[in-house]
Design a protein around this motif. Structure first.
Motif, PDB file in Angstrom:
ATOM      1  N   HIS A 219     -51.130 -62.587  -5.400  1.00  0.00           N
ATOM      2  CA  HIS A 219     -50.044 -63.097  -4.561  1.00  0.00           C
ATOM      3  C   HIS A 219     -49.723 -62.110  -3.448  1.00  0.00           C
ATOM      4  O   HIS A 219     -49.814 -60.896  -3.653  1.00  0.00           O
TER       5      HIS A 219
ATOM      6  N   TYR B  19     -37.662 -75.923 -14.408  1.00  0.00           N
ATOM      7  CA  TYR B  19     -38.842 -75.357 -13.734  1.00  0.00           C
ATOM      8  C   TYR B  19     -38.457 -75.053 -12.271  1.00  0.00           C
ATOM      9  O   TYR B  19     -37.853 -75.887 -11.598  1.00  0.00           O
TER      10      TYR B  19
ATOM     11  N   GLU C 271     -55.110 -74.434  -6.185  1.00  0.00           N
ATOM     12  CA  GLU C 271     -54.130 -73.357  -6.404  1.00  0.00           C
ATOM     13  C   GLU C 271     -53.210 -73.690  -7.584  1.00  0.00           C
ATOM     14  O   GLU C 271     -52.894 -72.825  -8.401  1.00  0.00           O
TER      15      GLU C 271
ATOM     16  N   ILE D  88     -40.143 -71.465  -3.571  1.00  0.00           N
ATOM     17  CA  ILE D  88     -40.280 -72.550  -4.549  1.00  0.00           C
ATOM     18  C   ILE D  88     -39.656 -73.866  -4.059  1.00  0.00           C
ATOM     19  O   ILE D  88     -39.732 -74.872  -4.752  1.00  0.00           O
TER      20      ILE D  88
ATOM     21  N   LEU E 214     -42.706 -63.883  -3.749  1.00  0.00           N
ATOM     22  CA  LEU E 214     -44.165 -64.042  -3.698  1.00  0.00           C
ATOM     23  C   LEU E 214     -44.449 -65.354  -2.993  1.00  0.00           C
ATOM     24  O   LEU E 214     -43.798 -66.353  -3.272  1.00  0.00           O
ATOM     25  N   ALA E 215     -45.390 -65.364  -2.113  1.00  0.00           N
ATOM     26  CA  ALA E 215     -45.833 -66.622  -1.477  1.00  0.00           C
ATOM     27  C   ALA E 215     -47.137 -66.322  -0.787  1.00  0.00           C
ATOM     28  O   ALA E 215     -47.253 -65.288  -0.099  1.00  0.00           O
ATOM     29  N   GLY E 216     -48.109 -67.214  -0.929  1.00  0.00           N
ATOM     30  CA  GLY E 216     -49.465 -66.959  -0.461  1.00  0.00           C
ATOM     31  C   GLY E 216     -50.247 -66.502  -1.682  1.00  0.00           C
ATOM     32  O   GLY E 216     -49.931 -65.449  -2.242  1.00  0.00           O
ATOM     33  N   SER E 217     -51.193 -67.316  -2.142  1.00  0.00           N
ATOM     34  CA  SER E 217     -51.859 -67.027  -3.421  1.00  0.00           C
ATOM     35  C   SER E 217     -53.355 -67.324  -3.396  1.00  0.00           C
ATOM     36  O   SER E 217     -53.822 -68.159  -2.615  1.00  0.00           O
TER      37      SER E 217
ATOM     38  N   LYS F 151     -52.743 -71.664 -11.155  1.00  0.00           N
ATOM     39  CA  LYS F 151     -51.433 -71.245 -11.692  1.00  0.00           C
ATOM     40  C   LYS F 151     -51.196 -71.842 -13.083  1.00  0.00           C
ATOM     41  O   LYS F 151     -50.632 -71.185 -13.951  1.00  0.00           O
TER      42      LYS F 151
ATOM     43  N   GLU G 227     -42.197 -63.431 -10.695  1.00  0.00           N
ATOM     44  CA  GLU G 227     -41.330 -63.314  -9.512  1.00  0.00           C
ATOM     45  C   GLU G 227     -39.859 -63.050  -9.831  1.00  0.00           C
ATOM     46  O   GLU G 227     -39.185 -63.856 -10.472  1.00  0.00           O
TER      47      GLU G 227
ATOM     48  N   LEU H 132     -41.188 -69.735 -13.599  1.00  0.00           N
ATOM     49  CA  LEU H 132     -42.545 -70.102 -13.179  1.00  0.00           C
ATOM     50  C   LEU H 132     -43.493 -69.813 -14.319  1.00  0.00           C
ATOM     51  O   LEU H 132     -43.159 -69.076 -15.236  1.00  0.00           O
ATOM     52  N   ARG H 133     -44.718 -70.349 -14.200  1.00  0.00           N
ATOM     53  CA  ARG H 133     -45.799 -70.112 -15.173  1.00  0.00           C
ATOM     54  C   ARG H 133     -45.259 -70.302 -16.590  1.00  0.00           C
ATOM     55  O   ARG H 133     -45.529 -69.518 -17.482  1.00  0.00           O
TER      56      ARG H 133
ATOM     57  N   ALA I 174     -46.864 -76.316 -12.225  1.00  0.00           N
ATOM     58  CA  ALA I 174     -47.217 -75.317 -11.218  1.00  0.00           C
ATOM     59  C   ALA I 174     -47.148 -75.954  -9.840  1.00  0.00           C
ATOM     60  O   ALA I 174     -47.426 -77.151  -9.680  1.00  0.00           O
ATOM     61  N   GLY I 175     -46.775 -75.137  -8.854  1.00  0.00           N
ATOM     62  CA  GLY I 175     -46.641 -75.650  -7.494  1.00  0.00           C
ATOM     63  C   GLY I 175     -47.326 -74.757  -6.486  1.00  0.00           C
ATOM     64  O   GLY I 175     -47.778 -73.644  -6.806  1.00  0.00           O
ATOM     65  N   ALA I 176     -47.401 -75.241  -5.249  1.00  0.00           N
ATOM     66  CA  ALA I 176     -48.008 -74.461  -4.163  1.00  0.00           C
ATOM     67  C   ALA I 176     -47.236 -74.722  -2.872  1.00  0.00           C
ATOM     68  O   ALA I 176     -46.758 -75.836  -2.646  1.00  0.00           O
ATOM     69  N   GLY I 177     -47.141 -73.687  -2.056  1.00  0.00           N
ATOM     70  CA  GLY I 177     -46.431 -73.789  -0.780  1.00  0.00           C
ATOM     71  C   GLY I 177     -47.291 -74.513   0.250  1.00  0.00           C
ATOM     72  O   GLY I 177     -48.456 -74.179   0.435  1.00  0.00           O
TER      73      GLY I 177
HETATM   74  C1  LIG Z   1     -44.385 -72.657  -7.405  1.00  0.00           C
HETATM   75  C2  LIG Z   1     -45.091 -71.702  -7.991  1.00  0.00           C
HETATM   76  O1  LIG Z   1     -45.339 -70.476  -7.431  1.00  0.00           O
HETATM   77  C3  LIG Z   1     -44.691 -70.063  -6.242  1.00  0.00           C
HETATM   78  C4  LIG Z   1     -45.503 -70.382  -5.070  1.00  0.00           C
HETATM   79  C5  LIG Z   1     -46.414 -69.455  -4.576  1.00  0.00           C
HETATM   80  C6  LIG Z   1     -47.322 -69.833  -3.424  1.00  0.00           C
HETATM   81  O2  LIG Z   1     -47.153 -70.926  -2.864  1.00  0.00           O
HETATM   82  O3  LIG Z   1     -48.223 -69.068  -3.075  1.00  0.00           O
HETATM   83  C7  LIG Z   1     -46.488 -68.168  -5.133  1.00  0.00           C
HETATM   84  C8  LIG Z   1     -45.614 -67.763  -6.076  1.00  0.00           C
HETATM   85  C9  LIG Z   1     -44.421 -68.576  -6.391  1.00  0.00           C
HETATM   86  O4  LIG Z   1     -43.385 -68.249  -5.531  1.00  0.00           O
HETATM   87  C10 LIG Z   1     -45.624 -71.849  -9.375  1.00  0.00           C
HETATM   88  O5  LIG Z   1     -46.208 -70.890  -9.901  1.00  0.00           O
HETATM   89  O6  LIG Z   1     -45.426 -72.933  -9.960  1.00  0.00           O
END
Ligand SMILES: C=C(O[C@@H]1C=C(C(=O)O)C=C[C@H]1O)C(=O)O
Length: 380
Positions: A263, A314, A363, A291, A199-202, A367, A184, A333-334, A347-350
């Motif tokens: 993504h 991070y 998710e 993020i 990027l968001a939505g994975s 990641k 990203e 990220l990653r 790693a995180g998720a929205g």
């Molecule tokens: C937070 C992370 O990724 C973020 C969250 C995403 C999502 O929620 O879909 C996608 C890409 C990144 O913006 C991560 O990879 O740790």
């Protein structure tokens, strides 16, 4: 025939001070550097503007990583010891770097999976009570080895498996190497042209073609993911609107794939009304809801309460700024923090109103697999 070697392939056992690459170029900054400390983003902006206006960056480049939390102190570095090279098509062969990979003796979740799903549940409750609209919650893995791991091998693996993203590695933040394969780009600036690629939505990549296509299709049609994505696009485009005379972005996201993930992606670009340096631009939009969340202050504080660990760099940003104020900054990220025989990955998720805790956990696992693969712990 002379075999062309990239900066990263040329590393022996040394660790680079600062390395950053995109599909188009690679930048390496090494040797003596001047450290520019800052107490928060406002102080950083002031110092960078002072340097740029007094010709203090002539022939030099500013490199570094900026924390997730804009209220925290940090440092960036100035150096005349840097080089940049084009990366044409080159065949990045991960198999070449398969040797010398050692396996860990312990993997520990930080926090435990149950704590993470509980945090997601609490966030969904907050969202339903309209405390905020979206929040990004992360978790980590601590990986322990019997002996110190060889950082240069890991960097070569990260680079080789990340043909279409942003590879970063730096050793300037103390006794560890920060390295990873970010998909990203937060902000890119050349003259008056700026762009961001949130990027968001994975979804994870599928195990076979059929499954892979199904996941991609599902993602494109998912109301929940489209909503998660639109929050980020709306945030960045409204910031750009204030400073650009022309603004371009598609109303419908496209798909971006990495080796491990699909993504939703949107490129937002514009032409600046007035010349603004890339650090001003980066700190204007960071942290985005990709993020952090909406609204920023509320969600940044809630992240600290719900995650139970300190993000430090991070989901911060990493990149460079040259004497013209141009540069690129990607989101951290990653990635991994590599200390002698210990590696921390995150790693995180929205999270939005329709998020399901088990799916968000899955998710984050998908990641995390980017770095688990680069460390040679998993095969795919
Ligand atoms: C937070 C992370 O990724 C973020 C969250 C995403 C999502 O929620 O879909 C996608 C890409 C990144 O913006 C991560 O990879 O740790």
């Amino acid at each position: 025939m002379i075999k062309y070697k990239t900066f990263i392939e040329d590393l022996n056992c040394e660790k680079p001070y600062f390395y950053f690459s995109t599909p188009q170029y690679e930048l390496l900054a090494d040797g003596l550097m001047y450290e520019m400390n800052f107490s928060d983003f406002t102080a950083l902006r002031k110092k960078v503007n002072h340097y740029l206006h007094s010709d203090g960056l002539r022939g030099k480049v500013l490199v570094g990583a900026i924390p997730f939390d804009s209220n925290l102190p940090g440092s960036v570095f100035l150096t005349s010891n840097w080089k940049i090279d084009c990366l044409g098509y080159n065949n990045r062969k991960i198999d070449e770097w398969q040797q010398n990979i050692i396996q860990p003796i312990q993997l520990r979740e930080v926090p435990e999976c149950e704590e993470y799903t509980e945090a997601v549940r609490m966030a969904v409750k907050d969202i339903n009570e309209k405390v905020y609209k979206k929040i990004v919650l992360a978790r980590g893995l601590e990986i322990i080895y019997q002996e110190d791991i060889e950082v240069s091998h890991i960097l070569k693996r990260i680079y080789s498996s990340n043909q279409s993203g942003y590879t970063y590695a730096t050793n300037i933040y103390g006794d560890y190497t920060l390295a990873g394969a970010s998909p990203e780009m937060l902000i890119s600036k050349r003259d008056r042209y700026i762009s961001s690629n949130p990027l968001a939505g994975s979804r994870p990549r599928g195990k076979n073609c059929e499954e892979d296509e199904r996941y991609a299709e599902e993602l494109c049609k998912s109301e929940k993911d489209l909503c998660e994505h639109s929050i980020v696009v709306e945030y960045i485009s409204s910031k750009f609107k204030e400073i650009c005379k022309e603004l371009h972005f598609s109303q419908k996201p496209s798909l971006l794939k990495t080796k491990q993930m699909w993504h939703l992606s949107t490129i937002i670009s514009g032409t600046l009304l007035a010349d603004t340096n890339v650090i001003d631009l980066a700190t204007l939009i960071h942290p985005t809801p990709a993020i952090c969340g909406v609204p920023v202050d509320k969600t940044r504080n809630r992240i600290k309460e719900l995650e139970g660990f300190n993000r430090n760099l991070y989901t911060g940003i990493i990149g460079w700024c040259d004497e013209n104020g141009d540069g690129d900054w990607a989101i951290i990220l990653r990635g991994s923090e590599i200390y002698r025989n210990r590696v921390n990955i995150f790693a995180g998720a929205g999270i939005v109103k329709d998020s399901n805790p088990a799916e968000e956990l899955a998710e984050t696992n998908a990641k995390l697999s980017t770095m688990l693969f680069n460390l040679g712990i998993i095969k795919k």
